[in-house]
Every structure is written in structure tokens, then in C-alpha cells.
Design a protein around this motif. Structure first.
Motif, PDB file in Angstrom:
ATOM      1  N   PHE A 179       0.850  -1.192   0.000  1.00  0.00           N
ATOM      2  CA  PHE A 179       0.000   0.000   0.000  1.00  0.00           C
ATOM      3  C   PHE A 179       0.883   1.238   0.000  1.00  0.00           C
ATOM      4  O   PHE A 179       1.895   1.269   0.696  1.00  0.00           O
ATOM      5  CB  PHE A 179      -0.910   0.020   1.239  1.00  0.00           C
ATOM      6  N   GLU A 180       0.490   2.226  -0.795  1.00  0.00           N
ATOM      7  CA  GLU A 180       1.263   3.478  -0.871  1.00  0.00           C
ATOM      8  C   GLU A 180       0.303   4.649  -0.934  1.00  0.00           C
ATOM      9  O   GLU A 180      -0.905   4.454  -1.021  1.00  0.00           O
ATOM     10  CB  GLU A 180       2.074   3.513  -2.177  1.00  0.00           C
ATOM     11  N   CYS A 181       0.881   5.870  -1.009  1.00  0.00           N
ATOM     12  CA  CYS A 181       0.083   7.094  -1.153  1.00  0.00           C
ATOM     13  C   CYS A 181      -1.012   7.136  -0.081  1.00  0.00           C
ATOM     14  O   CYS A 181      -2.206   7.291  -0.406  1.00  0.00           O
ATOM     15  CB  CYS A 181      -0.554   7.189  -2.544  1.00  0.00           C
ATOM     16  N   ASP A 182      -0.620   6.957   1.160  1.00  0.00           N
ATOM     17  CA  ASP A 182      -1.582   6.950   2.268  1.00  0.00           C
ATOM     18  C   ASP A 182      -2.706   5.941   2.066  1.00  0.00           C
ATOM     19  O   ASP A 182      -3.851   6.198   2.430  1.00  0.00           O
ATOM     20  CB  ASP A 182      -2.194   8.348   2.473  1.00  0.00           C
ATOM     21  N   GLY A 183      -2.370   4.834   1.446  1.00  0.00           N
ATOM     22  CA  GLY A 183      -3.364   3.767   1.283  1.00  0.00           C
ATOM     23  C   GLY A 183      -4.265   3.933   0.069  1.00  0.00           C
ATOM     24  O   GLY A 183      -5.187   3.146  -0.121  1.00  0.00           O
ATOM     25  N   ARG A 184      -4.004   4.951  -0.748  1.00  0.00           N
ATOM     26  CA  ARG A 184      -4.845   5.143  -1.941  1.00  0.00           C
ATOM     27  C   ARG A 184      -4.451   4.199  -3.080  1.00  0.00           C
ATOM     28  O   ARG A 184      -5.234   3.936  -3.975  1.00  0.00           O
ATOM     29  CB  ARG A 184      -4.787   6.603  -2.418  1.00  0.00           C
ATOM     30  N   LEU A 185      -3.203   3.753  -3.042  1.00  0.00           N
ATOM     31  CA  LEU A 185      -2.695   2.869  -4.097  1.00  0.00           C
ATOM     32  C   LEU A 185      -2.296   1.520  -3.503  1.00  0.00           C
ATOM     33  O   LEU A 185      -1.607   1.465  -2.481  1.00  0.00           O
ATOM     34  CB  LEU A 185      -1.469   3.522  -4.768  1.00  0.00           C
ATOM     35  N   ALA A 186      -2.759   0.444  -4.121  1.00  0.00           N
ATOM     36  CA  ALA A 186      -2.322  -0.904  -3.725  1.00  0.00           C
ATOM     37  C   ALA A 186      -1.752  -1.582  -4.958  1.00  0.00           C
ATOM     38  O   ALA A 186      -2.294  -1.408  -6.061  1.00  0.00           O
ATOM     39  CB  ALA A 186      -3.499  -1.702  -3.181  1.00  0.00           C
ATOM     40  N   HIS A 187      -0.619  -2.302  -4.788  1.00  0.00           N
ATOM     41  CA  HIS A 187      -0.079  -3.014  -5.949  1.00  0.00           C
ATOM     42  C   HIS A 187       0.562  -4.323  -5.541  1.00  0.00           C
ATOM     43  O   HIS A 187       0.971  -4.496  -4.385  1.00  0.00           O
ATOM     44  CB  HIS A 187       0.874  -2.133  -6.768  1.00  0.00           C
ATOM     45  N   PHE A 188       0.565  -5.264  -6.476  1.00  0.00           N
ATOM     46  CA  PHE A 188       1.182  -6.569  -6.196  1.00  0.00           C
ATOM     47  C   PHE A 188       1.689  -7.194  -7.481  1.00  0.00           C
ATOM     48  O   PHE A 188       1.454  -6.668  -8.579  1.00  0.00           O
ATOM     49  CB  PHE A 188       0.178  -7.496  -5.477  1.00  0.00           C
ATOM     50  N   LEU A 189       2.402  -8.305  -7.333  1.00  0.00           N
ATOM     51  CA  LEU A 189       3.032  -9.009  -8.458  1.00  0.00           C
ATOM     52  C   LEU A 189       2.522 -10.432  -8.563  1.00  0.00           C
ATOM     53  O   LEU A 189       2.220 -11.055  -7.549  1.00  0.00           O
ATOM     54  CB  LEU A 189       4.536  -9.190  -8.211  1.00  0.00           C
ATOM     55  N   ILE A 190       2.459 -10.948  -9.781  1.00  0.00           N
ATOM     56  CA  ILE A 190       2.266 -12.390  -9.978  1.00  0.00           C
ATOM     57  C   ILE A 190       3.358 -12.851 -10.948  1.00  0.00           C
ATOM     58  O   ILE A 190       3.355 -12.471 -12.117  1.00  0.00           O
ATOM     59  CB  ILE A 190       0.878 -12.710 -10.574  1.00  0.00           C
ATOM     60  N   THR A 191       4.308 -13.605 -10.425  1.00  0.00           N
ATOM     61  CA  THR A 191       5.407 -14.078 -11.276  1.00  0.00           C
ATOM     62  C   THR A 191       5.132 -15.514 -11.727  1.00  0.00           C
ATOM     63  O   THR A 191       4.269 -16.194 -11.165  1.00  0.00           O
ATOM     64  CB  THR A 191       6.736 -14.069 -10.484  1.00  0.00           C
ATOM     65  N   ARG A 192       5.880 -15.952 -12.746  1.00  0.00           N
ATOM     66  CA  ARG A 192       5.736 -17.356 -13.192  1.00  0.00           C
ATOM     67  C   ARG A 192       6.065 -18.290 -12.045  1.00  0.00           C
ATOM     68  O   ARG A 192       5.464 -19.350 -11.893  1.00  0.00           O
ATOM     69  CB  ARG A 192       6.692 -17.673 -14.366  1.00  0.00           C
ATOM     70  N   LYS A 193       7.054 -17.898 -11.235  1.00  0.00           N
ATOM     71  CA  LYS A 193       7.471 -18.741 -10.111  1.00  0.00           C
ATOM     72  C   LYS A 193       6.292 -18.942  -9.144  1.00  0.00           C
ATOM     73  O   LYS A 193       6.069 -20.040  -8.642  1.00  0.00           O
ATOM     74  CB  LYS A 193       8.653 -18.067  -9.406  1.00  0.00           C
ATOM     75  N   MET A 194       5.528 -17.854  -8.889  1.00  0.00           N
ATOM     76  CA  MET A 194       4.376 -17.973  -7.986  1.00  0.00           C
ATOM     77  C   MET A 194       3.327 -18.926  -8.568  1.00  0.00           C
ATOM     78  O   MET A 194       2.714 -19.710  -7.847  1.00  0.00           O
ATOM     79  CB  MET A 194       3.764 -16.587  -7.739  1.00  0.00           C
ATOM     80  N   LEU A 195       3.141 -18.843  -9.877  1.00  0.00           N
ATOM     81  CA  LEU A 195       2.163 -19.737 -10.519  1.00  0.00           C
ATOM     82  C   LEU A 195       2.640 -21.184 -10.461  1.00  0.00           C
ATOM     83  O   LEU A 195       1.859 -22.092 -10.163  1.00  0.00           O
ATOM     84  CB  LEU A 195       1.919 -19.299 -11.971  1.00  0.00           C
ATOM     85  N   GLU A 196       3.931 -21.376 -10.704  1.00  0.00           N
ATOM     86  CA  GLU A 196       4.482 -22.742 -10.670  1.00  0.00           C
ATOM     87  C   GLU A 196       4.415 -23.328  -9.264  1.00  0.00           C
ATOM     88  O   GLU A 196       4.016 -24.471  -9.068  1.00  0.00           O
ATOM     89  CB  GLU A 196       5.934 -22.742 -11.177  1.00  0.00           C
ATOM     90  N   GLU A 197       4.819 -22.508  -8.277  1.00  0.00           N
ATOM     91  CA  GLU A 197       4.833 -22.976  -6.892  1.00  0.00           C
ATOM     92  C   GLU A 197       3.454 -23.417  -6.412  1.00  0.00           C
ATOM     93  O   GLU A 197       3.326 -24.371  -5.658  1.00  0.00           O
ATOM     94  CB  GLU A 197       5.291 -21.830  -5.982  1.00  0.00           C
ATOM     95  N   THR A 198       2.419 -22.665  -6.825  1.00  0.00           N
ATOM     96  CA  THR A 198       1.079 -22.951  -6.312  1.00  0.00           C
ATOM     97  C   THR A 198       0.313 -23.878  -7.241  1.00  0.00           C
ATOM     98  O   THR A 198      -0.669 -24.487  -6.833  1.00  0.00           O
ATOM     99  CB  THR A 198       0.270 -21.637  -6.180  1.00  0.00           C
ATOM    100  N   GLY A 199       0.737 -23.963  -8.500  1.00  0.00           N
ATOM    101  CA  GLY A 199       0.004 -24.777  -9.474  1.00  0.00           C
ATOM    102  C   GLY A 199      -1.192 -24.040 -10.066  1.00  0.00           C
ATOM    103  O   GLY A 199      -2.001 -24.634 -10.784  1.00  0.00           O
ATOM    104  N   ALA A 200      -1.338 -22.732  -9.796  1.00  0.00           N
ATOM    105  CA  ALA A 200      -2.466 -21.973 -10.342  1.00  0.00           C
ATOM    106  C   ALA A 200      -2.233 -21.689 -11.831  1.00  0.00           C
ATOM    107  O   ALA A 200      -1.094 -21.509 -12.262  1.00  0.00           O
ATOM    108  CB  ALA A 200      -2.636 -20.664  -9.583  1.00  0.00           C
ATOM    109  N   ARG A 201      -3.312 -21.696 -12.601  1.00  0.00           N
ATOM    110  CA  ARG A 201      -3.210 -21.401 -14.029  1.00  0.00           C
ATOM    111  C   ARG A 201      -3.416 -19.903 -14.267  1.00  0.00           C
ATOM    112  O   ARG A 201      -4.062 -19.226 -13.465  1.00  0.00           O
ATOM    113  CB  ARG A 201      -4.263 -22.196 -14.808  1.00  0.00           C
TER     114      ARG A 201
END
Ligand code: MN
Length: 329
Positions: free
Chosen positions: A224-246
Motif C-alpha cells: 500500500f502506498e500514497c496513504d493507502g490510496r494505491l495498492a499493488h502486487f506481483l504475480i510471477t511465473r514462479k508464484m504460478l508454478e509454486e502454487t500450481g495456479a493457471r
């Protein structure tokens, strides 16, 4: 302005024609697929021949809508005749060529009239006939209007995919795009015996354990940034592979940060199979027009939901997009 008369050229095209093709964008969603199935079924009820051909397969989540496998997937050369011989090709829920994927070339060369029916803001629509109505909650809403103008009987088999189109594109009748017409179509579907609890379960309560584990990883890197006005996150191939999510299972994950108090914008960066960066943008309230923001980077969409694809890895793209958003918040 919603008038039946705007459908007149399409109504006569349909009445005079015999064979039609229907298609939609890459990564088809509930609106794209629901609108396609409803239009095809409606045209068939009028004695027309219809083929539905898409660049991408139907995501597992929506497979129940098409038990007969009526939606066909494009293969090289296999559908050239279908497109060439159609009296009209209906392109639904898109108005930019690149969103047609591998089918773009075929639609470009189609022998019949190209009809574009869409609700995304767009200035460069393609085809001979366009109905582009940004006031519509879903393309399904426009298909409903067309079927009414045609006098096609609105059966449960048509109203169910339209209900799904509207339900999914309005985030479950939550977004500001939810129109009186959206609820009127839902009411018609309920009167024809569709089962709202079954549909909700199929669409929102059948997530895999893998997707839930992916959500766990996302919540760990959520910032969270900008006093909570902005939220951001990442989804990498590694995260997909680790969890098995498509890849297709990432749809809707953005709703979690979007529901946090004070958040006006959510951005997430996903590494594509090719190693490029897919950026998804959501906003709440009037703070940000994500469609015009996305256009600055060659993307597009709706004011509150838009997307961009940039070549190269996430690290190369993340800061410039976040910096541009920060200056707006
Ligand atoms: Mn749509």
C-alpha cells in the motif's frame, strides 16, 4: 440513447442472410462467451446457420455454459471457409483488431459484413457496422436488445448466458455500470427459471486450492502506498508454478485489495509466459480514469478496469507505471 432503430441495419442483414459467424476477444470472459452463445442461439431460433469461433479456448470456469462444445477454437486453415462464406461476422465485446488474436487476419479478409457490437470506449472501431455503447453494462445487454429487435423468442437457453454476461461484467451487479436494463434482463432470466444460486456457485465458489494458495502469496507481497490510496502486487511465473495456479485463475484476485478502505487504485503486474509484463488496473470512485491512463502506455479498457501489456520483464516496467500512477494520486 437506447433505441430499437439503431438495430435496423443489423436486423435486415440478419433477415436477408443465412450463414453467420460469431467471435470475440482473446482470453474470453463471461460477457464475451455469454454474448456469443446468446446471439448464436437466438439466430438459430430464426433458422440461421451459426458458427462460433474464438482464438482462445473457453476457460474451465465457464465451460458449464457450453455443454455441447458449440464454441470452437480456431486452428490454422480450419475456419477459413466459415469466415469467408459467412453473410456477416459478428465481433463481440471488442473494437480493437489486436484483441482478436490469431483470428484477426481471417476477420479482416471475411467476405461478408463485419458487425462490431461492444461497450468499451473506442474511437477506432472496425467493421462495416458498429454498435458501440459505453452506457451498456455488458455486451450481453446489447445482444439482448438486438434479439428483441429481431423478435427472436427469448428462451432460458438465451437468457442464462445473458445473465452470466451481465453478472460477471458488473461484478455481480455492483459496478456503477449496473443499469436498470441489466436488472430487467436479470428479472427476465429469473422468470424463465434460471438458477441464481447455481450460477453464483459455478462462477464464484468453485475456485481451486491452487488459486487460494496463489492468493496467499499475493497478500504477502501486496503493498500500500500514497496513504493507502494505491495498492499493488506481483504475480510471477514462479508464484504460478509454486502454487500450481493457471493464468486464467488470476481473474478476480484484484478484488481483494480493491475492497480495502481508502484504496482508490489497484495495479498488478503479471509475468506472461513469454516473459513480458501484463498490467491490470482497477480504480474506485472518480479518482482515476484507468482507460485513459492505460492508453498512455498503449493499453485500454474501461474507466474503472483497464489493462496494458508491455514488452520485457516486470522489473523493467514496474517503476515507470507506478510513478505515473503516483503522480495522479
Ligand atoms: Mn464486456
Amino acid at each position: 440513447v437506447t433505441t430499437i432503430s439503431r438495430w435496423a441495419p443489423i436486423v435486415s442483414l440478419i433477415r436477408e442472410g443465412r450463414r453467420f459467424a460469431v467471435t470475440t476477444h482473446v482470453h474470453p470472459d463471461g460477457d464475451a462467451l455469454g454474448a456469443e452463445l446468446a446471439l448464436a442461439r437466438g439466430l438459430r431460433s430464426l433458422g440461421k446457420e451459426v458458427r462460433i469461433v474464438n482464438s482462445d479456448p473457453v476457460p474451465g470456469r465457464y465451460a458449464f455454459l457450453d455443454p455441447e462444445g458449440d464454441i470452437e477454437r480456431w486452428r490454422p486453415a480450419a475456419f477459413d471457409g466459415v469466415m469467408r462464406e459467412a453473410d456477416a461476422v459478428f465481433v463481440l465485446d471488442i473494437s480493437r483488431w489486436e484483441r482478436l488474436g490469431e483470428l484477426g487476419g481471417l476477420v479482416r479478409e471475411a467476405g461478408g459484413t463485419r458487425v462490431c457490437i461492444d461497450h468499451h470506449p473506442c474511437e477506432d472501431g472496425f467493421g462495416e457496422i458498429h454498435i458501440i455503447d459505453t452506457a451498456a453494462s455488458a455486451t450481453g445487454e446489447l445482444v439482448y436488445e438486438l434479439l428483441v429487435a429481431l423478435g427472436a423468442p427469448l428462451s432460458r437457453g438465451i437468457l442464462e448466458p445473458l445473465y452470466v454476461a451481465i453478472l460477471t461484467d458488473t461484478g455481480g451487479f455492483r459496478f456503477s455500470s449496473t443499469s436498470p436494463r441489466a436488472h430487467e434482463i436479470a428479472a427476465a432470466a429469473l422468470r424463465h427459471g434460471i438458477s441464481p444460486d447455481m450460477l453464483h456457485e459455478r462462477l464464484y465458489e468453485e475456485f481451486s486450492q491452487a488459486r487460494t494458495r496463489l492468493l496467499g502469496l499475493i497478500l504477502q507481497n501486496l503493498t500500500f502506498e500514497c496513504d493507502g490510496r494505491l495498492a499493488h502486487f506481483l504475480i510471477t511465473r514462479k508464484m504460478l508454478e509454486e502454487t500450481g495456479a493457471r493464468d486464467e485463475e488470476t481473474e478476480g484476485l484484484v478484488d481483494h485489495p480493491r475492497g480495502v478502505r481508502g484504496v482508490q487504485a489497484v495495479v498488478y503486474f503479471m509475468e506472461t509466459e513469454e516473459g513480458d509484463t501484463k498490467i491490470s488496473l482497477r480504480s474506485r470512485g472518480e479518482a482515476l480514469d484507468m482507460n485513459s491512463f492505460a492508453r498512455r502506455f498503449g493499453g485500454g479498457g474501461h474507466p474503472r478496469a483497464a489493462g496494458i501489456v508491455l514488452p520485457g520483464p516486470i522489473e523493467a516496467n514496474r517503476e515507470k507505471v507506478l510513478d505515473a500512477i503516483r503522480t495522479l494520486l
